[in-house]
Design an enzyme around this catalytic site. Structure first.
Site, PDB file in Angstrom:
ATOM      1  N   ASP A  31       0.822  -1.051  -0.140  1.00  0.00           N
ATOM      2  CA  ASP A  31       0.048   0.119   0.179  1.00  0.00           C
ATOM      3  C   ASP A  31       0.993   1.078  -0.212  1.00  0.00           C
ATOM      4  OD1 ASP A  31      -1.846   2.030   0.444  1.00  0.00           O
ATOM      5  OD2 ASP A  31      -2.964   0.550   2.005  1.00  0.00           O
ATOM      6  N   ASP A  42      -3.067   2.717  -6.021  1.00  0.00           N
ATOM      7  CA  ASP A  42      -1.693   2.768  -4.992  1.00  0.00           C
ATOM      8  C   ASP A  42      -1.763   1.519  -4.087  1.00  0.00           C
ATOM      9  OD1 ASP A  42      -4.234   2.734  -3.747  1.00  0.00           O
ATOM     10  OD2 ASP A  42      -3.626   4.541  -2.498  1.00  0.00           O
ATOM     11  N   GLU A  43      -2.198   0.227  -4.552  1.00  0.00           N
ATOM     12  CA  GLU A  43      -2.256  -0.901  -3.828  1.00  0.00           C
ATOM     13  C   GLU A  43      -2.065  -2.254  -4.724  1.00  0.00           C
ATOM     14  OE1 GLU A  43      -5.747  -1.891  -1.452  1.00  0.00           O
ATOM     15  OE2 GLU A  43      -6.191   0.277  -1.425  1.00  0.00           O
TER      16      GLU A  43
END
Length: 362
Positions: free
Chosen positions: A8, A110-111
């Site tokens: 993350d 973003d992950e």
DNA sequence: TTCATGACCTC
DNA sequence: CCTTGTGTCATGAA
């Protein structure tokens, strides 16, 4: 048994802005989606940890966030979101992760989940992930938090434990204890509504959820969600999916002012249609269903959709269908004003079907 | 089965 | 002067 990591990127949009503007090093950063009506209309897209300490968070009206910032007198920069830039950084990070692991599922900008099954101990998995995090920091100057566990669910919850810039490991034997005292609303996929209904059933924590029978959950939430809840409570997660097919693509935008004039709305539908088609083409898809999305002055959301006879990638068809759905909607709702308008393409057919479809059409 | 729409989630 | 943007799934009607 599989070893899965969740990575993350910490307050990613804000971090990206810091990378290209070192002057922001000492101030809070708030990333905004300005709607274009009035100075500060719009919502907060992301906030760094400094801003979060002031109570600013994603989804909050920008005006409210500014108020919080000025109350405290802290230095806080309010910047317009630059999605294409963040996407570039994101893609480089995902490529970097990919070099260290067999398989990766990019879950969002973003992950990501990574399959570490090629290493055989959790110690080795930790080493891999520390190396990945270090490289991300060195090469892109952003920090990442990570979680390691036997499946995606546990890995994701583990990565939430130590943010920002932390790493948490939950080996198989410790899963049950790790989850037991967790509030159910922290389970991925359990939002406020579901959490409320679970509380009515007496389950605020995962331990309590575990004690509710599948049958009961299915009765209350339906087959699919009931079983899913039961599995989550047991700490069971789904498989890594390297590429999952898009099922729909849409764009929605706030109009300069509430209106029901097609002359105001039409050009926006045109632009949104072009944007959506651009992405349809990138994926080499053809759509068969078109939807128009309306957010009324009262902030109620409505959609109207129509299925085409044959799949296409035509921008004109998307535009005209959305336009027609909009005029229909306005006719049947003489009193509503439109605040935001959206266009969606769905029911995709991959490019391969093309010749067949064309044959059928003619 | 297909279609249309709302519920819900995440950020 | 007030909230963005994108997506999946469940459900009920045709």
């Amino acid at each position: 048994m599989a070893i899965i990591a969740h990575i993350d990127l910490d307050s990613f949009f804000a971090s990206c802005e810091r990378v290209r503007n070192p002057d922001l090093a000492d101030s809070g950063v708030v990333i905004c989606m300005f709607s274009g009506r009035g100075q500060d209309s719009g919502a907060v897209s992301a906030a760094d940890y400094t801003a979060r300490d002031l109570g600013i968070h994603a989804g909050m009206p920008i005006s409210q966030a500014r108020q919080l910032a000025s109350d405290t007198g802290r230095d806080v920069a309010f910047l317009a979101a630059d999605k294409p830039f963040y996407k570039e950084v994101s893609e480089r990070v995902m490529d970097l992760i990919r070099e260290h692991v067999d398989r990766i599922e990019v879950a969002s900008i973003d992950e990501a989940y990574a399959d570490l099954s090629h290493v055989d101990t959790y110690d080795a998995a930790v080493n891999v992930m520390q190396r990945v995090r270090q490289e991300i920091r060195e090469q892109e100057d952003v920090t990442a938090s990570a979680g390691i566990g036997p499946n995606k669910l546990v890995a994701k919850m583990a990565s939430d434990q130590d943010k920002p810039d932390g790493l948490t490991t939950v080996p198989p034997g410790t899963v049950s204890a790790f989850l037991a005292d967790m509030p159910v609303k922290e389970l991925h996929g359990v939002g406020p509504k579901t959490a409320d209904r679970l509380q009515e059933l007496g389950a605020s924590t995962v331990r309590e959820l575990r004690d509710i029978s599948v049958q009961r959950l299915v009765t209350v939430f339906g087959e699919t969600r009931g079983i899913a809840l039961h599995e989550k409570a047991q700490g069971e997660g789904s498989e890594i999916l390297e590429e999952r097919e898009k099922k729909q693509l849409s764009r929605i935008e706030t109009l300069p002012e509430n209106t029901r004039r097609m002359s105001d709305i039409r050009p926006v539908i045109r632009k949104l249609s072009e944007d959506v088609i651009g992405r349809v083409e990138n994926h080499d898809m053809r759509y068969k269903r078109v939807a128009a999305i309306f957010v009324t002055a009262e902030l109620e959301r409505q959609t109207r959709s129509r299925t085409l006879k044959a799949p296409t990638r035509s921008v004109e068809t998307l535009f005209r269908t959305a336009e027609s759905l909009t005029t229909d909607f306005l006719e049947t709702h003489p009193d509503v004003e439109v605040r935001r308008i959206g266009v969606r393409a769905a029911a995709f057919d991959s490019g391969e079907q093309q010749t067949l479809d064309r044959f059928q059409q003619e």
